[in-house]
Motif scaffolding. Structure first.
Motif, mmCIF file in Angstrom:
data_model
loop_
_atom_site.group_PDB
_atom_site.id
_atom_site.type_symbol
_atom_site.label_atom_id
_atom_site.label_comp_id
_atom_site.label_asym_id
_atom_site.label_seq_id
_atom_site.Cartn_x
_atom_site.Cartn_y
_atom_site.Cartn_z
ATOM 1 N N THR A 47 6.323 3.367 -2.743
ATOM 2 C CA THR A 47 4.923 2.923 -2.749
ATOM 3 C C THR A 47 4.240 3.525 -1.532
ATOM 4 N N ALA A 54 -1.535 -5.729 -1.647
ATOM 5 C CA ALA A 54 -2.744 -5.001 -2.040
ATOM 6 C C ALA A 54 -3.577 -4.798 -0.788
ATOM 7 N N THR A 103 -6.311 -7.003 3.419
ATOM 8 C CA THR A 103 -4.971 -6.926 2.838
ATOM 9 C C THR A 103 -4.570 -8.288 2.287
ATOM 10 N N ASN A 104 -3.857 -8.257 1.186
ATOM 11 C CA ASN A 104 -3.228 -9.445 0.609
ATOM 12 C C ASN A 104 -1.740 -9.168 0.499
ATOM 13 N N TYR A 145 -9.213 -0.924 -3.828
ATOM 14 C CA TYR A 145 -7.926 -1.548 -3.554
ATOM 15 C C TYR A 145 -6.783 -0.720 -4.119
ATOM 16 N N GLN A 146 -5.699 -0.663 -3.374
ATOM 17 C CA GLN A 146 -4.421 -0.162 -3.851
ATOM 18 C C GLN A 146 -3.440 -1.329 -3.840
ATOM 19 N N SER A 147 -2.534 -1.357 -4.792
ATOM 20 C CA SER A 147 -1.561 -2.444 -4.834
ATOM 21 C C SER A 147 -0.210 -1.882 -5.247
ATOM 22 N N GLY A 148 0.841 -2.601 -4.886
ATOM 23 C CA GLY A 148 2.169 -2.141 -5.240
ATOM 24 C C GLY A 148 3.253 -3.067 -4.732
ATOM 25 N N SER A 201 -7.283 -2.718 0.975
ATOM 26 C CA SER A 201 -8.497 -1.919 0.923
ATOM 27 C C SER A 201 -8.830 -1.499 2.345
#
Length: 293
Positions: A144, A101, A71-72, A109-112, A103
């Motif tokens: 999200t 973001a 995660t970021n 990856y998903q981001s929002g 994974s």
């Protein structure tokens, strides 16, 4: 001390309650406030009157199987320390717009955009280099889907000692969800987080130890497996003048129902956009308050 300087008289600098939005899984969700986000800051002390921009960015890898989950989280925050006092405490406001973001176990990856946080804080200077604060705020609901969605309230109780170039701070975060279920069925438990800091300033450098813990509170749902963790690490910071930087690295020593232990690196930048000249020590690039003799 990079990021938050402490004068010899013990007035701490910019104490920010920077707030985050951790990733929710399909089965369970963590706290609305990212554990560990306030370590390194003397959040019990008053800010000098002014406007500040702070960004905390972190990247973590959790040893889940068959692959790590990463995660970021980025927490850009505006902090306004007003010249107004309420009950002998300085009134301070915060706004945070997280961006995240993630994974899960090696997936794409998903981001929002994460939940915006609006908060107000009262900070008392008790003398003797001791300060305490209380923050109350709310996370706004979002859509999200891979992040926490439900609105919640946050209460934060902090105490800081900032004498002799030390920063000894404990910050207890208590979160209450207004809706305990997301549309997808994800359960949102109330939570407690505790962020701890023990650092010291050496000229423009700041070094020390940090730790944090988090725990879900009871939900009354028998099938729910509560999450929790304890992480420890080290911090180093440097004052570059207008910009102060802090970096810290943490590692879980205990985890419960997260699927594995996490290693996370953090980088914080603090930029004063405006300061009251009467509160900032002259001929200094660090953000500090001037004490009355």
């Amino acid at each position: 001390m990079a990021g938050f300087s402490l004068t010899s008289r013990g007035i701490a600098v910019v104490t920010l309650a920077i707030l985050g939005a951790p990733v929710a899984t399909a089965a369970r969700a963590g706290s609305a406030a990212q554990p560990g986000q306030t370590v390194g800051l003397p959040v019990g002390a008053q800010l000098p009157v002014g406007l500040y921009f702070v960004n905390l960015s972190s990247f973590g890898a959790r040893s889940t199987l068959p692959r790590d989950s990463t995660t970021n989280v980025n927490l850009p925050t505006f902090a306004w320390a007003t010249p107004w006092n309420v009950a002998d405490a300085r009134l301070q406001f915060f706004f945070t717009q997280p961006v995240a973001a993630a994974s899960s176990r090696g997936a794409a990856y998903q981001s929002g955009i994460g939940q915006q946080l609006l908060a107000a804080q009262l900070a008392w200077d008790l003398g003797g280099d001791v300060g305490v604060s209380y923050l109350f705020g709310g996370y706004l609901p979002i859509q999200t889907r891979f992040l926490t969605q439900s609105a919640s309230l946050t209460h934060r109780f902090a105490a800081s000692y900032t004498g002799q170039d030390w920063n000894l701070t404990a910050n207890l975060l208590y979160g209450v969800f207004l809706d305990t279920r997301a549309p997808s069925g994800t359960l949102y438990p109330d939570y407690l987080n505790l962020d701890l800091t023990m650092t010291r300033k050496f000229g423009k450098w700041q070094v020390g130890a940090v730790a944090y813990g988090s725990s879900d509170l009871p939900t009354g749902v028998g099938s729910y497996r509560p999450q929790g963790q304890i992480a420890v690490g080290g911090l180093v910071g440097y004052n570059f003048g207008p910009v102060n930087l802090q970096a810290y690295l943490t590692r879980d020593v205990v985890q419960r129902n997260y699927g594995g232990r996490e290693t996370r690196g953090w980088l914080r930048a603090i930029v004063p956009l405006y300061q009251d000249g009467g509160e900032v020590e002259p001929n200094r690039t660090l953000v500090t308050r001037r004490q009355a003799e």
